[in-house]
Design a protein around this motif. Structure first.
Motif, PDB file in Angstrom:
ATOM      1  N   GLY A   1      10.434  -3.888  -2.372  1.00 48.29           N
ATOM      2  CA  GLY A   1      10.839  -4.169  -3.744  1.00 48.29           C
ATOM      3  C   GLY A   1       9.692  -4.036  -4.727  1.00 48.29           C
ATOM      4  N   GLU A   2       9.392  -5.117  -5.436  1.00 45.56           N
ATOM      5  CA  GLU A   2       8.332  -5.123  -6.440  1.00 45.56           C
ATOM      6  C   GLU A   2       6.968  -5.481  -5.862  1.00 45.56           C
ATOM      7  N   LYS A   3       6.866  -5.575  -4.552  1.00 38.41           N
ATOM      8  CA  LYS A   3       5.603  -5.980  -3.925  1.00 38.41           C
ATOM      9  C   LYS A   3       4.739  -4.767  -3.583  1.00 38.41           C
ATOM     10  N   THR A   4       3.432  -5.033  -3.450  1.00 38.93           N
ATOM     11  CA  THR A   4       2.456  -4.020  -3.075  1.00 38.93           C
ATOM     12  C   THR A   4       1.580  -4.587  -1.974  1.00 38.93           C
ATOM     13  N   LEU A   5       1.307  -3.782  -0.940  1.00 34.70           N
ATOM     14  CA  LEU A   5       0.457  -4.196   0.165  1.00 34.70           C
ATOM     15  C   LEU A   5      -0.908  -3.518   0.051  1.00 34.70           C
TER      16      LEU A   5
ATOM     17  N   ARG B   1       4.649  -0.203  -7.147  1.00 38.81           N
ATOM     18  CA  ARG B   1       5.439  -1.164  -6.391  1.00 38.81           C
ATOM     19  C   ARG B   1       5.992  -0.501  -5.128  1.00 38.81           C
ATOM     20  N   ASN B   2       6.305  -1.330  -4.151  1.00 43.02           N
ATOM     21  CA  ASN B   2       6.857  -0.848  -2.886  1.00 43.02           C
ATOM     22  C   ASN B   2       5.931   0.179  -2.231  1.00 43.02           C
ATOM     23  N   CYS B   3       4.631  -0.098  -2.293  1.00 41.89           N
ATOM     24  CA  CYS B   3       3.628   0.834  -1.776  1.00 41.89           C
ATOM     25  C   CYS B   3       2.577   0.094  -0.958  1.00 41.89           C
ATOM     26  N   MET B   4       1.896   0.860  -0.105  1.00 40.16           N
ATOM     27  CA  MET B   4       0.701   0.386   0.595  1.00 40.16           C
ATOM     28  C   MET B   4      -0.518   1.108   0.036  1.00 40.16           C
ATOM     29  N   TYR B   5      -1.559   0.365  -0.258  1.00 44.58           N
ATOM     30  CA  TYR B   5      -2.876   0.911  -0.573  1.00 44.58           C
ATOM     31  C   TYR B   5      -3.744   0.685   0.664  1.00 44.58           C
ATOM     32  N   ILE B   6      -4.045   1.759   1.398  1.00 42.61           N
ATOM     33  CA  ILE B   6      -4.759   1.644   2.667  1.00 42.61           C
ATOM     34  C   ILE B   6      -6.159   2.231   2.496  1.00 42.61           C
ATOM     35  N   SER B   7      -7.160   1.360   2.529  1.00 42.55           N
ATOM     36  CA  SER B   7      -8.555   1.773   2.359  1.00 42.55           C
ATOM     37  C   SER B   7      -9.081   2.399   3.639  1.00 42.55           C
ATOM     38  N   LYS B   8      -9.895   3.450   3.468  1.00 46.98           N
ATOM     39  CA  LYS B   8     -10.458   4.135   4.634  1.00 46.98           C
ATOM     40  C   LYS B   8     -11.805   4.748   4.317  1.00 46.98           C
ATOM     41  N   SER B   9     -12.764   4.565   5.232  1.00 49.24           N
ATOM     42  CA  SER B   9     -14.042   5.261   5.152  1.00 49.24           C
ATOM     43  C   SER B   9     -13.935   6.561   5.924  1.00 49.24           C
ATOM     44  N   SER B  10     -14.390   7.645   5.308  1.00 50.58           N
ATOM     45  CA  SER B  10     -14.324   8.942   5.979  1.00 50.58           C
ATOM     46  C   SER B  10     -15.413   9.038   7.031  1.00 50.58           C
ATOM     47  N   ASP B  11     -15.102   9.733   8.125  1.00 56.48           N
ATOM     48  CA  ASP B  11     -16.074   9.928   9.194  1.00 56.48           C
ATOM     49  C   ASP B  11     -17.015  11.105   8.924  1.00 56.48           C
ATOM     50  N   HIS B  12     -16.757  11.865   7.880  1.00 54.80           N
ATOM     51  CA  HIS B  12     -17.588  13.023   7.595  1.00 54.80           C
ATOM     52  C   HIS B  12     -18.838  12.622   6.826  1.00 54.80           C
ATOM     53  N   GLU B  13     -19.946  13.290   7.107  1.00 52.40           N
ATOM     54  CA  GLU B  13     -21.184  12.987   6.414  1.00 52.40           C
ATOM     55  C   GLU B  13     -21.051  13.300   4.922  1.00 52.40           C
ATOM     56  N   GLU B  14     -21.669  12.428   4.114  1.00 56.90           N
ATOM     57  CA  GLU B  14     -21.700  12.586   2.656  1.00 56.90           C
ATOM     58  C   GLU B  14     -20.291  12.609   2.061  1.00 56.90           C
ATOM     59  N   ALA B  15     -19.349  12.038   2.754  1.00 57.85           N
ATOM     60  CA  ALA B  15     -17.985  11.982   2.236  1.00 57.85           C
ATOM     61  C   ALA B  15     -17.808  10.720   1.389  1.00 57.85           C
ATOM     62  N   VAL B  16     -16.752  10.707   0.602  1.00 53.38           N
ATOM     63  CA  VAL B  16     -16.498   9.562  -0.265  1.00 53.38           C
ATOM     64  C   VAL B  16     -15.442   8.667   0.368  1.00 53.38           C
ATOM     65  N   HIS B  17     -15.489   7.400  -0.002  1.00 49.83           N
ATOM     66  CA  HIS B  17     -14.474   6.467   0.433  1.00 49.83           C
ATOM     67  C   HIS B  17     -13.174   6.787  -0.306  1.00 49.83           C
ATOM     68  N   PHE B  18     -12.050   6.576   0.356  1.00 50.46           N
ATOM     69  CA  PHE B  18     -10.794   6.864  -0.315  1.00 50.46           C
ATOM     70  C   PHE B  18      -9.725   5.864   0.095  1.00 50.46           C
ATOM     71  N   ILE B  19      -8.624   5.879  -0.632  1.00 53.72           N
ATOM     72  CA  ILE B  19      -7.473   5.034  -0.369  1.00 53.72           C
ATOM     73  C   ILE B  19      -6.257   5.930  -0.191  1.00 53.72           C
ATOM     74  N   ARG B  20      -5.531   5.680   0.887  1.00 51.68           N
ATOM     75  CA  ARG B  20      -4.266   6.392   1.082  1.00 51.68           C
ATOM     76  C   ARG B  20      -3.157   5.542   0.471  1.00 51.68           C
ATOM     77  N   LEU B  21      -2.428   6.140  -0.449  1.00 50.39           N
ATOM     78  CA  LEU B  21      -1.318   5.466  -1.115  1.00 50.39           C
ATOM     79  C   LEU B  21      -0.025   5.949  -0.473  1.00 50.39           C
ATOM     80  N   ARG B  22       0.715   5.000   0.082  1.00 52.85           N
ATOM     81  CA  ARG B  22       1.907   5.384   0.846  1.00 52.85           C
ATOM     82  C   ARG B  22       3.100   4.536   0.441  1.00 52.85           C
ATOM     83  N   ASN B  23       4.205   5.207   0.138  1.00 56.92           N
ATOM     84  CA  ASN B  23       5.447   4.510  -0.179  1.00 56.92           C
ATOM     85  C   ASN B  23       6.030   3.891   1.093  1.00 56.92           C
TER      86      ASN B  23
END
Length: 379
Positions: free
Chosen positions: A303-307, A327-349
């Motif tokens: 519904g109106e919740k976010t994880l 709303r009704n989404c997951m924000y999943i934080s992840k560190s990349s395993d590649h050198e000199e890569a940036v941190h990112f968040i996967r946004l998933r419904n």
């Protein structure tokens, strides 16, 4: 005529209210409400999302964080009490910190700099256990990402994660701190003021992925989906298995999240998730304690919740109608395993396996830094 400082507290409530609505960041809003009682009453509490604290040098004076409400990276003054410390978790807006030279543990509110001491860890802690746990202080600054499945337990921090039953209080019943120890096979708990930590016999619940406090008890889930309740009043303290995950596919990670009386179980399949085209597999279940028996119901929509979750730590939150977040989404934080890569968040419904995208935090995935979600506890 002498110059007089303006009386900021005399500004009208209507004007202050309009100004407060222009503040987009939780810390700015906090500072606004902290000026005086007049400003505080003019700015009603708003629902801001948790902040993702990014890898940083613990000797510096600031800590960077990603704000999902505006997609920007900002900085926050790092309290002196947190410098040169190992971050062992975050819960209820508090940091759990380890001081390596003294092996002392403490809780710290990063906004107020309030600190609560906890019993130190000692070499005697593992001895009552039926499992073999080795304490090596020189490993406490190991890569936090080594918590992931498949990484030898010898490279993991001794304190893998810690969770509070409630925020520390100056009166009333003290909170309980539950820690997942080095290899994920052990749990230990204490209360502020205790003389020592108490080990919890895990009774075969190995490689614990996540712990949450719900309905007056701590619950733990291991990496094959066994769920147990911690019986802290037993002698010795132990766990009792109460259910299995009702899902035939065992994911790479399980997360337990408590929110306003609800306990959620989230499964995340992290295989190849550096690829933006990869369709991450996730599921969400909600717990129900009907007739004294724990059962699980699959959740197809929040519904109106976010994880908010992280592959790099067990910190996670559930928010409702949060400012600037989907709303009704997951924000999943992840560190990349590649050198000199940036941190990112996967946004998933939630409930829509075809919808997934990556959000760059524009910050290096420093392998030596802690990454965790923190919900500031100031409202």
């Amino acid at each position: 005529m002498e110059n007089q400082s303006p009386d900021w507290s005399s500004l009208s409530l209507d004007l202050l209210n309009r100004v407060s609505k222009k503040l987009d960041h939780s810390f700015d809003y906090l500072h606004f409400r902290s000026v005086c009682s007049n400003w505080h009453s003019a700015a009603p509490p708003l629902k801001f999302p948790p902040l993702l604290f990014l890898p940083f040098d613990p000797t510096t004076e600031t800590i960077p964080f990603f704000d999902p409400s505006d997609g920007g990276v900002h900085s926050f003054p790092l309290p002196a009490e947190a410098r040169n410390k190992t971050f062992c978790g975050t819960s209820h807006g508090w940091l759990i910190l380890l001081d390596e030279p003294t092996n002392c543990i403490s809780l710290l509110n990063p906004l107020t700099s309030t600190s609560v001491p906890l019993p130190p860890f000692t070499h005697h802690l593992p001895k009552p256990s039926t499992k073999r746990v080795i304490l090596r202080i020189d490993r406490c600054l190991a890569n936090p990402r080594c918590i992931r499945p498949g990484v030898p337990w010898q490279n993991r921090p001794f304190i893998q994660e810690a969770v509070l039953s409630s925020p520390p209080a100056t009166s009333g019943d003290p909170c309980i701190v539950m820690a997942i120890l080095q290899n994920g096979e052990e749990l230990a708990f204490c209360r502020p003021g205790d003389g020592a930590w108490t080990l919890v016999e895990t009774n075969g619940v190995y490689n614990i992925d996540s712990v949450a406090y719900w309905n007056g008890s701590f619950y733990a889930v291991d990496r094959i989906g066994r769920i147990a309740v911690c019986e802290l009043n037993a002698t010795p303290a132990g766990v009792a298995r109460v259910s299995l995950v009702p899902e035939p596919l065992v994911p790479d990670q399980f997360k337990l999240l408590e929110s306003k009386g609800e306990l959620l179980l989230v499964g995340i399949d992290t295989e190849d998730d550096d690829n933006p085209d990869y369709e991450m597999k996730t599921f969400v279940y909600k717990a129900d304690m009907g007739e004294g028996r724990l059962t699980w119901t699959k959740v197809d929509t929040m519904g109106e919740k976010t994880l908010f979750l992280s592959e790099d730590s067990n910190s996670g939150f559930v928010g409702h109608e949060l400012r600037g977040c989907r709303r009704n989404c997951m924000y999943i934080s992840k560190s990349s395993d590649h050198e000199e890569a940036v941190h990112f968040i996967r946004l998933r419904n939630i409930g829509d396996s075809s919808s997934s995208e990556l959000i760059s935090c524009r910050w290096s995935s420093n392998p030596s830094g802690a990454v965790f979600w923190l919900k500031p506890g100031f409202f």
